[in-house]
Design a protein around this motif. Structure first.
Motif, PDB file in Angstrom:
ATOM      1  N   MET A 124       0.834  -1.196   0.000  1.00  0.00           N
ATOM      2  CA  MET A 124       0.000   0.000   0.000  1.00  0.00           C
ATOM      3  C   MET A 124       0.870   1.248   0.000  1.00  0.00           C
ATOM      4  O   MET A 124       0.557   2.249  -0.665  1.00  0.00           O
ATOM      5  N   GLY A 125       1.978   1.215   0.740  1.00  0.00           N
ATOM      6  CA  GLY A 125       2.896   2.352   0.752  1.00  0.00           C
ATOM      7  C   GLY A 125       3.464   2.631  -0.620  1.00  0.00           C
ATOM      8  O   GLY A 125       3.623   3.787  -1.032  1.00  0.00           O
ATOM      9  N   GLU A 126       3.768   1.556  -1.366  1.00  0.00           N
ATOM     10  CA  GLU A 126       4.282   1.720  -2.725  1.00  0.00           C
ATOM     11  C   GLU A 126       3.206   2.298  -3.639  1.00  0.00           C
ATOM     12  O   GLU A 126       3.480   3.182  -4.460  1.00  0.00           O
ATOM     13  N   LEU A 127       1.981   1.798  -3.500  1.00  0.00           N
ATOM     14  CA  LEU A 127       0.885   2.286  -4.330  1.00  0.00           C
ATOM     15  C   LEU A 127       0.593   3.755  -4.052  1.00  0.00           C
ATOM     16  O   LEU A 127       0.291   4.532  -4.966  1.00  0.00           O
ATOM     17  N   LEU A 128       0.701   4.152  -2.780  1.00  0.00           N
ATOM     18  CA  LEU A 128       0.357   5.510  -2.353  1.00  0.00           C
ATOM     19  C   LEU A 128       1.551   6.449  -2.332  1.00  0.00           C
ATOM     20  O   LEU A 128       1.395   7.647  -2.115  1.00  0.00           O
ATOM     21  N   ASN A 129       2.763   5.891  -2.511  1.00  0.00           N
ATOM     22  CA  ASN A 129       3.999   6.669  -2.409  1.00  0.00           C
ATOM     23  C   ASN A 129       4.091   7.366  -1.048  1.00  0.00           C
ATOM     24  O   ASN A 129       4.505   8.514  -0.947  1.00  0.00           O
ATOM     25  N   MET A 130       3.697   6.643  -0.005  1.00  0.00           N
ATOM     26  CA  MET A 130       3.765   7.138   1.367  1.00  0.00           C
ATOM     27  C   MET A 130       4.690   6.235   2.183  1.00  0.00           C
ATOM     28  O   MET A 130       4.856   5.051   1.886  1.00  0.00           O
ATOM     29  N   ASP A 131       5.263   6.795   3.245  1.00  0.00           N
ATOM     30  CA  ASP A 131       6.210   6.052   4.068  1.00  0.00           C
ATOM     31  C   ASP A 131       5.530   5.108   5.053  1.00  0.00           C
ATOM     32  O   ASP A 131       6.029   4.022   5.342  1.00  0.00           O
ATOM     33  N   VAL A 132       4.409   5.553   5.605  1.00  0.00           N
ATOM     34  CA  VAL A 132       3.772   4.818   6.694  1.00  0.00           C
ATOM     35  C   VAL A 132       2.321   4.511   6.331  1.00  0.00           C
ATOM     36  O   VAL A 132       1.571   5.397   5.924  1.00  0.00           O
ATOM     37  N   VAL A 133       1.941   3.250   6.488  1.00  0.00           N
ATOM     38  CA  VAL A 133       0.552   2.819   6.287  1.00  0.00           C
ATOM     39  C   VAL A 133       0.162   1.984   7.504  1.00  0.00           C
ATOM     40  O   VAL A 133       0.917   1.107   7.930  1.00  0.00           O
ATOM     41  N   PRO A 254      -1.791  10.503  -4.106  1.00  0.00           N
ATOM     42  CA  PRO A 254      -2.052  11.759  -3.391  1.00  0.00           C
ATOM     43  C   PRO A 254      -0.792  12.455  -2.894  1.00  0.00           C
ATOM     44  O   PRO A 254      -0.711  13.684  -2.919  1.00  0.00           O
ATOM     45  N   ALA A 255       0.203  11.689  -2.464  1.00  0.00           N
ATOM     46  CA  ALA A 255       1.447  12.290  -1.964  1.00  0.00           C
ATOM     47  C   ALA A 255       2.147  13.105  -3.040  1.00  0.00           C
ATOM     48  O   ALA A 255       2.826  14.097  -2.739  1.00  0.00           O
ATOM     49  N   ASP A 256       1.976  12.706  -4.296  1.00  0.00           N
ATOM     50  CA  ASP A 256       2.664  13.386  -5.393  1.00  0.00           C
ATOM     51  C   ASP A 256       2.104  14.766  -5.676  1.00  0.00           C
ATOM     52  O   ASP A 256       2.738  15.567  -6.368  1.00  0.00           O
ATOM     53  N   TYR A 257       0.889  15.053  -5.202  1.00  0.00           N
ATOM     54  CA  TYR A 257       0.370  16.411  -5.380  1.00  0.00           C
ATOM     55  C   TYR A 257       0.091  17.077  -4.028  1.00  0.00           C
ATOM     56  O   TYR A 257      -0.771  17.921  -3.903  1.00  0.00           O
ATOM     57  N   GLY A 258       0.871  16.671  -3.019  1.00  0.00           N
ATOM     58  CA  GLY A 258       0.901  17.440  -1.777  1.00  0.00           C
ATOM     59  C   GLY A 258       0.108  16.931  -0.612  1.00  0.00           C
ATOM     60  O   GLY A 258       0.103  17.566   0.456  1.00  0.00           O
ATOM     61  N   ALA A 259      -0.562  15.779  -0.732  1.00  0.00           N
ATOM     62  CA  ALA A 259      -1.379  15.293   0.381  1.00  0.00           C
ATOM     63  C   ALA A 259      -0.515  14.968   1.588  1.00  0.00           C
ATOM     64  O   ALA A 259       0.537  14.340   1.464  1.00  0.00           O
ATOM     65  N   ASP A 260      -0.961  15.411   2.752  1.00  0.00           N
ATOM     66  CA  ASP A 260      -0.290  15.067   4.005  1.00  0.00           C
ATOM     67  C   ASP A 260      -0.779  13.728   4.527  1.00  0.00           C
ATOM     68  O   ASP A 260      -0.013  12.956   5.105  1.00  0.00           O
ATOM     69  N   ILE A 261      -2.074  13.470   4.331  1.00  0.00           N
ATOM     70  CA  ILE A 261      -2.690  12.228   4.784  1.00  0.00           C
ATOM     71  C   ILE A 261      -3.527  11.671   3.639  1.00  0.00           C
ATOM     72  O   ILE A 261      -4.331  12.395   3.047  1.00  0.00           O
ATOM     73  N   ALA A 262      -3.322  10.406   3.312  1.00  0.00           N
ATOM     74  CA  ALA A 262      -4.141   9.727   2.311  1.00  0.00           C
ATOM     75  C   ALA A 262      -4.992   8.684   3.025  1.00  0.00           C
ATOM     76  O   ALA A 262      -4.540   8.042   3.978  1.00  0.00           O
ATOM     77  N   TYR A 275     -23.262  -7.346   2.377  1.00  0.00           N
ATOM     78  CA  TYR A 275     -24.228  -6.467   3.035  1.00  0.00           C
ATOM     79  C   TYR A 275     -23.785  -6.210   4.462  1.00  0.00           C
ATOM     80  O   TYR A 275     -23.992  -7.028   5.353  1.00  0.00           O
ATOM     81  N   GLY A 276     -23.102  -5.071   4.677  1.00  0.00           N
ATOM     82  CA  GLY A 276     -22.692  -4.696   6.026  1.00  0.00           C
ATOM     83  C   GLY A 276     -21.349  -5.244   6.458  1.00  0.00           C
ATOM     84  O   GLY A 276     -20.990  -5.176   7.634  1.00  0.00           O
ATOM     85  N   GLY A 277     -20.555  -5.791   5.558  1.00  0.00           N
ATOM     86  CA  GLY A 277     -19.246  -6.312   5.946  1.00  0.00           C
ATOM     87  C   GLY A 277     -18.295  -6.288   4.775  1.00  0.00           C
ATOM     88  O   GLY A 277     -18.599  -5.785   3.710  1.00  0.00           O
ATOM     89  N   GLY A 278     -17.121  -6.879   4.980  1.00  0.00           N
ATOM     90  CA  GLY A 278     -16.148  -6.953   3.895  1.00  0.00           C
ATOM     91  C   GLY A 278     -15.551  -5.626   3.512  1.00  0.00           C
ATOM     92  O   GLY A 278     -15.192  -5.403   2.361  1.00  0.00           O
ATOM     93  N   LEU A 279     -15.456  -4.725   4.471  1.00  0.00           N
ATOM     94  CA  LEU A 279     -14.866  -3.419   4.192  1.00  0.00           C
ATOM     95  C   LEU A 279     -13.671  -3.187   5.111  1.00  0.00           C
ATOM     96  O   LEU A 279     -13.580  -3.756   6.197  1.00  0.00           O
ATOM     97  N   GLY A 280     -12.777  -2.338   4.678  1.00  0.00           N
ATOM     98  CA  GLY A 280     -11.640  -1.941   5.495  1.00  0.00           C
ATOM     99  C   GLY A 280     -11.109  -0.641   4.947  1.00  0.00           C
ATOM    100  O   GLY A 280     -11.243  -0.359   3.752  1.00  0.00           O
ATOM    101  N   GLY A 281     -10.529   0.173   5.787  1.00  0.00           N
ATOM    102  CA  GLY A 281      -9.996   1.449   5.323  1.00  0.00           C
ATOM    103  C   GLY A 281      -8.491   1.506   5.461  1.00  0.00           C
ATOM    104  O   GLY A 281      -7.902   0.791   6.278  1.00  0.00           O
ATOM    105  N   TYR A 282      -7.844   2.338   4.649  1.00  0.00           N
ATOM    106  CA  TYR A 282      -6.400   2.533   4.771  1.00  0.00           C
ATOM    107  C   TYR A 282      -6.113   3.965   5.199  1.00  0.00           C
ATOM    108  O   TYR A 282      -6.886   4.883   4.944  1.00  0.00           O
ATOM    109  N   LEU A 283      -4.982   4.149   5.846  1.00  0.00           N
ATOM    110  CA  LEU A 283      -4.535   5.449   6.322  1.00  0.00           C
ATOM    111  C   LEU A 283      -3.035   5.512   6.094  1.00  0.00           C
ATOM    112  O   LEU A 283      -2.306   4.590   6.492  1.00  0.00           O
ATOM    113  N   ALA A 284      -2.547   6.572   5.445  1.00  0.00           N
ATOM    114  CA  ALA A 284      -1.129   6.656   5.094  1.00  0.00           C
ATOM    115  C   ALA A 284      -0.621   8.080   5.232  1.00  0.00           C
ATOM    116  O   ALA A 284      -1.343   9.043   4.949  1.00  0.00           O
TER     117      ALA A 284
END
Length: 460
Positions: A124-133, A254-262, A275-284
């Motif tokens: 995910m870090g490679e995909l987002l070009n972020m250091d921490v996920v 997002p990091a490539d155009y200035g995002a601090d948090i993706a 229905y109501g499951g199978g979801l997850g979020g990422y933070l980078a």
């Protein structure tokens, strides 16, 4: 009292044995502390119990048969949960007992699972070009909410600038989760892009962050991302971008155009719709103390011991509610570990080239669908000047029908129509959000166009 074989301890003899053991005369005595005004004064309206497992299965199957899925219908629904293709290997790996029955790691000194979580964050870090996920959140909505609260903990400001066209369901989560924050909407231009002049007018030294979705909820790319980030930073605010990972194979991270948090949802990464499951979020974020110490979720690291052997572990656990409970920055849960495993498998199978091919596939089909549907009399594309990815808006005011009426007619053609925007965004009139993914065939789009022509040509 009926005996329900699938409800533990519902047998009267067992119930009496338990009451005798604790010295109570009745169940009522146990619940006597509950205030009378909030107690139900009647028995639950439960049906007769099925005493046979075979009969119970038949009953449940008869209910499930009433359901209609995207396997036997053509679906153009999206709006936050998408009908992407799930490679068979994703289900094969996440169904293995060592993952399925022990979804968390470290507590069990399970280095295989810890490595899997580390690989997820690395890819995910490679995909987002972020250091921490971080370890996944419950869904994209929680990731977005946590991102906003991170910005508040960093700069102690309380205003949040969000697009007026934001996903209403995502907005609802922000309103609930980000208590005490002032959510201020920035209006769009006619083409849907954020109005930079309105943004400038609302930026001030008490704005905590500027939050955008890219692609936007209405499907098109925000083409002023870099300018928006610069304006946010000039005001001392954090810049948060909610990005669909399915798009990151073909557009800048997002990091490539200035995002601090993706942030965003990982459901597109090998996770079935449910229905109501199978979801997850990422933070980078970048690897800076102000961000790292504000993650409420697990962070996974790799290390080498004195023997040259590699190991994996949770990093800085003292931030989390698992270690310091109510003193933690936010609450943490572990229920999405299985989806971290699934997304890791998906990203490993797809690789950079696979993500690029999927993004191009979706982009081509989205462009084709827009051109095809625009030929249907009475249909208008209000945001066709902006570049759509996977989703786009069609307005049907000119047809004399509502979106609800059209979608009901489409069911006769075994088609799930687009998401009805008129319910939550009435200012857009009778509009629907149409979604196409890599699973959508060009022939499916043709079928939709032909069905719409037939529906709209019927005399009232």
């Amino acid at each position: 009292m009926l005996h329900y074989p699938y409800i533990p301890n519902s047998n009267e003899a067992v119930r009496k044995e338990m009451l005798d053991f604790i010295g109570a005369e009745s169940v009522e005595e146990i619940y006597a502390f509950i205030p009378d005004e909030v107690r139900m004064k009647r028995p639950l309206d439960l049906p007769e119990p099925f005493t046979s497992e075979m009969d119970l299965k038949k009953h449940v199957d008869s209910i499930l048969m009433k359901d209609s899925t995207c396997d036997e219908n053509i679906s153009f629904l999206g709006a936050g949960c998408y009908n992407h293709y799930v490679p068979a290997v994703c289900d094969e790996i996440n169904g293995r007992s060592e993952f399925l029955t022990a979804y968390s790691g470290d507590t069990y000194a399970d280095h295989g699972k810890l490595q899997t979580f580390f690989e997820f964050t690395s890819m995910m870090g490679e995909l987002l070009n972020m250091d921490v996920v971080s370890f996944p959140t419950y869904d994209g909505g929680q990731a977005a909410s946590t991102a906003v609260m991170m910005s508040h903990r960093i700069n102690h400001r309380k205003k949040v600038l969000i697009p007026e066209t934001m996903n209403p369901n995502l907005l609802s989560q922000l309103e609930c989760y980000c208590e005490g924050m002032d959510l201020i909407k920035v209006r769009p231009l006619e083409n849907g892009q954020i109005d930079l002049e309105d943004l400038k007018g609302k930026l001030s030294d008490d704005v905590s962050c500027v939050f955008i979705q890219n692609p936007s909820f209405l499907g098109f790319f925000e083409e002023q991302c870099k300018e928006i980030g610069c304006l946010a930073h000039e005001a001392g605010a954090q810049y948060i971008v909610y990005a669909d990972p399915a798009s990151l194979g073909i557009i800048s991270a997002p990091a490539d155009y200035g995002a601090d948090i993706a942030c965003g949802d990982i459901q597109p990464l090998g996770i079935h719709m449910s229905y109501g499951g199978g979801l997850g979020g990422y933070l980078a974020t970048r690897q800076e103390e102000q961000y790292v110490m504000n993650y409420p979720h697990h962070l996974y690291s790799i290390f080498k011991n004195s023997k040259g052997e590699f190991g994996y572990a949770r990093a800085l656990p003292e931030r989390t509610s698992y270690y310091v409970r109510e003193k933690a920055v936010e609450y943490l849960g572990t229920c999405v570990g299985l989806w971290a495993v699934t997304a890791a498998v998906y990203l490993a199978v797809m690789g950079p080239e696979g993500m690029k091919e999927m993004g191009e596939n979706i982009l081509y089909k989205c462009n084709y669908a827009q051109k095809k549907l625009e030929t249907v009399e009475g249909i208008r594309l209000p945001y066709k000047e902006s570049r759509g990815f996977m989703e786009f808006v069609i307005n049907v005011d000119g047809t004399g029908k509502t979106v609800a009426e059209i979608n009901k007619e489409l069911l006769k053609y075994r088609i799930f129509g687009g998401y009805d925007l008129s319910r939550q965004m009435p200012s857009m009139g009778q509009s629907m959000l149409v979604c196409v993914t890599e699973k959508t065939d060009f022939s499916d789009i043709d079928t939709l166009a032909e069905a719409l022509k037939k529906i709209l040509s019927k005399e009232e």
